[in-house]
Design a protein around this motif. Sequence first.
Motif, PDB file in Angstrom:
ATOM      1  N   MET A  42      33.590 -11.466  -8.142  1.00 51.74           N
ATOM      2  CA  MET A  42      32.576 -12.334  -7.541  1.00 51.74           C
ATOM      3  C   MET A  42      32.996 -12.801  -6.141  1.00 51.74           C
ATOM      4  SD  MET A  42      30.201 -12.412  -9.841  1.00 51.74           S
ATOM      5  CE  MET A  42      30.656 -10.707 -10.191  1.00 51.74           C
ATOM      6  N   ILE A  43      34.248 -13.223  -6.025  1.00 56.51           N
ATOM      7  CA  ILE A  43      34.723 -13.701  -4.725  1.00 56.51           C
ATOM      8  C   ILE A  43      34.784 -12.548  -3.724  1.00 56.51           C
ATOM      9  CG2 ILE A  43      36.659 -14.772  -3.517  1.00 56.51           C
ATOM     10  CD1 ILE A  43      37.325 -16.234  -6.122  1.00 56.51           C
ATOM     11  N   SER A  44      35.239 -11.386  -4.176  1.00 54.56           N
ATOM     12  CA  SER A  44      35.316 -10.224  -3.286  1.00 54.56           C
ATOM     13  C   SER A  44      33.936  -9.797  -2.814  1.00 54.56           C
ATOM     14  CB  SER A  44      36.009  -9.058  -4.002  1.00 54.56           C
ATOM     15  OG  SER A  44      37.335  -9.385  -4.339  1.00 54.56           O
ATOM     16  N   TYR A  45      32.941  -9.926  -3.685  1.00 55.16           N
ATOM     17  CA  TYR A  45      31.582  -9.565  -3.283  1.00 55.16           C
ATOM     18  C   TYR A  45      31.096 -10.478  -2.161  1.00 55.16           C
ATOM     19  CZ  TYR A  45      26.664  -8.314  -3.577  1.00 55.16           C
ATOM     20  OH  TYR A  45      25.394  -7.882  -3.275  1.00 55.16           O
ATOM     21  N   VAL A  46      31.414 -11.747  -2.268  1.00 58.15           N
ATOM     22  CA  VAL A  46      31.041 -12.684  -1.200  1.00 58.15           C
ATOM     23  C   VAL A  46      31.749 -12.315   0.100  1.00 58.15           C
ATOM     24  CG1 VAL A  46      31.145 -15.094  -0.455  1.00 58.15           C
ATOM     25  CG2 VAL A  46      30.550 -14.543  -2.820  1.00 58.15           C
ATOM     26  N   ILE A  47      33.021 -11.955  -0.005  1.00 58.11           N
ATOM     27  CA  ILE A  47      33.810 -11.654   1.191  1.00 58.11           C
ATOM     28  C   ILE A  47      33.355 -10.359   1.855  1.00 58.11           C
ATOM     29  CG2 ILE A  47      36.133 -11.070   1.999  1.00 58.11           C
ATOM     30  CD1 ILE A  47      37.215 -12.926  -0.191  1.00 58.11           C
ATOM     31  N   VAL A  48      33.077  -9.335   1.049  1.00 55.83           N
ATOM     32  CA  VAL A  48      32.815  -8.000   1.593  1.00 55.83           C
ATOM     33  C   VAL A  48      31.341  -7.769   1.897  1.00 55.83           C
ATOM     34  CG1 VAL A  48      32.977  -5.521   1.113  1.00 55.83           C
ATOM     35  CG2 VAL A  48      34.837  -7.039   0.440  1.00 55.83           C
ATOM     36  N   LYS A  49      30.454  -8.221   1.014  1.00 54.97           N
ATOM     37  CA  LYS A  49      29.053  -7.816   1.101  1.00 54.97           C
ATOM     38  C   LYS A  49      28.099  -8.891   1.621  1.00 54.97           C
ATOM     39  CE  LYS A  49      29.621  -3.644  -0.427  1.00 54.97           C
ATOM     40  NZ  LYS A  49      29.403  -2.493   0.481  1.00 54.97           N
ATOM     41  N   MET A  50      28.476 -10.126   1.546  1.00 54.52           N
ATOM     42  CA  MET A  50      27.550 -11.187   1.942  1.00 54.52           C
ATOM     43  C   MET A  50      27.878 -11.697   3.341  1.00 54.52           C
ATOM     44  SD  MET A  50      27.076 -13.341  -1.625  1.00 54.52           S
ATOM     45  CE  MET A  50      25.696 -14.262  -0.941  1.00 54.52           C
ATOM     46  N   LYS A  51      26.846 -12.003   4.082  1.00 45.90           N
ATOM     47  CA  LYS A  51      27.013 -12.517   5.437  1.00 45.90           C
ATOM     48  C   LYS A  51      26.944 -14.042   5.396  1.00 45.90           C
ATOM     49  CE  LYS A  51      24.969  -8.398   7.562  1.00 45.90           C
ATOM     50  NZ  LYS A  51      23.885  -7.866   8.435  1.00 45.90           N
ATOM     51  N   VAL A  52      28.076 -14.633   5.146  1.00 42.83           N
ATOM     52  CA  VAL A  52      28.165 -16.091   5.073  1.00 42.83           C
ATOM     53  C   VAL A  52      29.308 -16.551   5.964  1.00 42.83           C
ATOM     54  CG1 VAL A  52      27.191 -16.252   2.757  1.00 42.83           C
ATOM     55  CG2 VAL A  52      29.650 -15.937   3.033  1.00 42.83           C
ATOM     56  N   ARG A  53      29.161 -17.724   6.485  1.00 46.32           N
ATOM     57  CA  ARG A  53      30.210 -18.281   7.320  1.00 46.32           C
ATOM     58  C   ARG A  53      31.387 -18.755   6.462  1.00 46.32           C
ATOM     59  NH1 ARG A  53      27.050 -22.064  11.817  1.00 46.32           N
ATOM     60  NH2 ARG A  53      25.865 -20.352  12.805  1.00 46.32           N
ATOM     61  N   GLY A  54      32.549 -18.566   6.996  1.00 45.64           N
ATOM     62  CA  GLY A  54      33.740 -19.059   6.314  1.00 45.64           C
ATOM     63  C   GLY A  54      34.298 -18.138   5.254  1.00 45.64           C
TER      64      GLY A  54
END
Length: 405
Positions: free
Chosen positions: A225-237
Amino acid sequence: MYLFPFVFIQVCGALERMDPTLEESARISGAGLFTITRKITIPLVLPSIMSGALLIMLYSMAHFGTVAVLGIEQGIYNIPTLIYEKIHQSGGSFDSIRTGTVLATVLVVTAALIIWAQQKVLSRGHYQIIGGKSFRPMELKLRGLRYPLLFFCLAYIGFTILLPTVVIFLVGGVSTYGLPLTWENLSLDNYKYILFEYEVTKDAIFNSVTLGLAAAVITMFAGVMISYVIVKMKVRGKGILEFLGMLPFSVPGSVIALGVILAWSGKFGINLYNTVWIILVAYIARYMAFSLKANSAALEQVHDSLMEASRSCGATMWQSLKDIVIPLVRPGMISAFFLIFLPALRELTVSIMLYAPTTRTIGVAIYTLNEDGETVMSTALAGIALIIIVCGQMLINHFTKKVSE
């Protein structure tokens, strides 16, 4: 040299997922094996290589056990052993703790620079090699390299795995340590004592296996889940999120243990001290980096068009993750499980500071026996632990093979 699985497992997973048509196209165009490897294969599995190399570098920087046993008496230190020596020799004085804090800060800053350098390297190219078509990995004909590579592999396995393993079992079976290895000096009494008479063994094995499984499963799914946020999602931080996930692994285990004690000893409302739960919390923090890097490398290779096609067909985010992303990154998840479960079985640095009389782990039991001068008994327990680890890996391989079928 025993750290090579960090790269081996991840690169194998990447090679299994790589589209062989890329290499076949190069071969049809007249490229040779060396050219294909240099210009196609290695660049495409670069995320896995970099992830494994980063884990090895961070692990080596923060490793305590091997250097403490082999290096301190010879005057050889790394930062964790230097911190330990400063605090141990001064009896925990404020000056030594302050010095240890400064040294730990050096590790944190160095880890941050390593992560930053890796991100710079990976940002220069695109590594998405999994599309919507099914394929099988291409097998190469080694021809003249077949026997030299076979000899190299056998020699490597023999000197780094088989020889130390044989020595462990032989020393664990000697009746008198220091005498020549003869049939008269070999016995199974040590193993009998460890298995059936030494009261700590049963609890240590149960605690290690339970903690290893729990930490591996939790970090495996949380890491996806965390890796998906880091790699695939365009979010700040998200870069900060990755840094925080890698941070606990880059500092000595003793620092992690101290932080867990201060945070979960009742000062903030929850008291886990002297329980198995505080060790589990430390394991999750300690090994989250394994899951993040393994799953991030796998997600780097999943093309965004697969998720876009799923969402355009009306699937929710969770359905897309469950039906598309997770099956494709399953090799990365399995790699993360192995990289967490097996080291957790033999973990020492964190456990030695957090264990209670009823929460000893295998590593703690081996260490305490060796500290008491029971070299043969500690080696016998190490041999038993090795059998448990090998059996666990065989069971996991069998289970994952059935799941993939």
